[in-house]
Write a protein that holds these residues in place. Sequence first.
Motif, mmCIF file in Angstrom:
data_model
loop_
_atom_site.group_PDB
_atom_site.id
_atom_site.type_symbol
_atom_site.label_atom_id
_atom_site.label_comp_id
_atom_site.label_asym_id
_atom_site.label_seq_id
_atom_site.Cartn_x
_atom_site.Cartn_y
_atom_site.Cartn_z
ATOM 1 N N GLU A 1 0.884 16.533 -0.403
ATOM 2 C CA GLU A 1 0.760 16.069 -1.787
ATOM 3 C C GLU A 1 0.854 14.556 -1.743
ATOM 4 O O GLU A 1 1.902 13.999 -1.394
ATOM 5 C CB GLU A 1 1.869 16.649 -2.662
ATOM 6 N N ILE A 2 -0.229 13.880 -2.064
ATOM 7 C CA ILE A 2 -0.275 12.422 -2.087
ATOM 8 C C ILE A 2 0.038 11.969 -3.504
ATOM 9 O O ILE A 2 -0.596 12.435 -4.454
ATOM 10 C CB ILE A 2 -1.664 11.902 -1.666
ATOM 11 N N THR A 3 1.000 11.070 -3.638
ATOM 12 C CA THR A 3 1.311 10.510 -4.944
ATOM 13 C C THR A 3 1.176 9.001 -4.876
ATOM 14 O O THR A 3 1.755 8.363 -3.996
ATOM 15 C CB THR A 3 2.743 10.876 -5.391
ATOM 16 N N THR A 4 0.412 8.459 -5.805
ATOM 17 C CA THR A 4 0.264 7.013 -5.925
ATOM 18 C C THR A 4 0.993 6.571 -7.193
ATOM 19 O O THR A 4 1.498 7.406 -7.948
ATOM 20 C CB THR A 4 -1.227 6.626 -6.031
ATOM 21 N N ILE A 5 1.006 5.283 -7.449
ATOM 22 C CA ILE A 5 1.645 4.774 -8.661
ATOM 23 C C ILE A 5 1.050 5.426 -9.903
ATOM 24 O O ILE A 5 1.759 5.681 -10.882
ATOM 25 C CB ILE A 5 1.567 3.221 -8.728
ATOM 26 N N GLU A 6 -0.242 5.757 -9.859
ATOM 27 C CA GLU A 6 -0.891 6.401 -11.002
ATOM 28 C C GLU A 6 -0.327 7.793 -11.270
ATOM 29 O O GLU A 6 -0.412 8.287 -12.391
ATOM 30 C CB GLU A 6 -2.408 6.505 -10.774
ATOM 31 N N CYS B 1 0.811 -1.223 0.000
ATOM 32 C CA CYS B 1 0.000 0.000 0.000
ATOM 33 C C CYS B 1 0.842 1.271 0.000
ATOM 34 O O CYS B 1 0.317 2.359 0.240
ATOM 35 C CB CYS B 1 -0.918 0.003 1.220
ATOM 36 N N THR B 2 2.124 1.183 -0.292
ATOM 37 C CA THR B 2 3.021 2.332 -0.203
ATOM 38 C C THR B 2 2.634 3.431 -1.195
ATOM 39 O O THR B 2 2.429 3.182 -2.383
ATOM 40 C CB THR B 2 4.476 1.905 -0.452
ATOM 41 N N VAL B 3 2.525 4.646 -0.664
ATOM 42 C CA VAL B 3 2.310 5.861 -1.450
ATOM 43 C C VAL B 3 3.285 6.902 -0.918
ATOM 44 O O VAL B 3 3.985 6.663 0.069
ATOM 45 C CB VAL B 3 0.850 6.379 -1.336
ATOM 46 N N HIS B 4 3.327 8.057 -1.548
ATOM 47 C CA HIS B 4 4.165 9.145 -1.061
ATOM 48 C C HIS B 4 3.290 10.244 -0.482
ATOM 49 O O HIS B 4 2.271 10.608 -1.077
ATOM 50 C CB HIS B 4 4.987 9.759 -2.184
ATOM 51 N N LEU B 5 3.715 10.765 0.653
ATOM 52 C CA LEU B 5 3.167 12.005 1.198
ATOM 53 C C LEU B 5 4.301 13.006 1.132
ATOM 54 O O LEU B 5 5.348 12.807 1.771
ATOM 55 C CB LEU B 5 2.707 11.851 2.650
ATOM 56 N N ASP B 6 4.119 14.038 0.328
ATOM 57 C CA ASP B 6 5.170 15.038 0.109
ATOM 58 C C ASP B 6 6.494 14.387 -0.266
ATOM 59 O O ASP B 6 7.561 14.777 0.202
ATOM 60 C CB ASP B 6 5.338 15.938 1.330
ATOM 61 N N GLY B 7 6.424 13.352 -1.105
ATOM 62 C CA GLY B 7 7.621 12.706 -1.630
ATOM 63 C C GLY B 7 8.238 11.639 -0.751
ATOM 64 O O GLY B 7 9.232 11.029 -1.134
#
Length: 153
Positions: free
Chosen positions: A68-73, A45-51
């Motif tokens: 800033e939430i970044t997912t694989i998409e 479930c790993t995503v980025h919060l502010d990188g």
Amino acid sequence: MRLNVNGTPREIDVEEDMPLLWVLRDELGITGVKYGCGAGLCGACTVHLDGVAVRSCQTFAADAEGTEITTIEGLGTPEALHALQAAWIAHQVAQCGYCQSGQIMQAADLLSTTPAPTDADIDAAMSGNLCRCGTYPRIRAAIHDAARRLQEV
């Protein structure tokens, strides 16, 4: 609650303690984020919060507000793959593919802070991301390849 996901502002009405994983998947339809263990132990479930890589199953929705939430998409697109996505394909990393979005997001965090990682750096950074298919040698090779690709840009 207002969230910024993959560069797009989103408004949602959820409980503040709802795990970000379920906000992304169930409320926003962003399914590249996978449910693995629910305890932050597998990395699917790993995503980025502010990188920075985080386990979305262990992150409350309220904790993601204002980040800033970044997912694989949001990492790359089919037309413009991120170097890691291109390397994953080139090295045929995925077998079942279930863990791959979390693996790639964790690797992207590593390369953002360590542009030329050693095997030991990769092993340490990726140790919390599990792959039941055992493609760890290919994962390591793909990360080295992506590091080279990113340095060439």
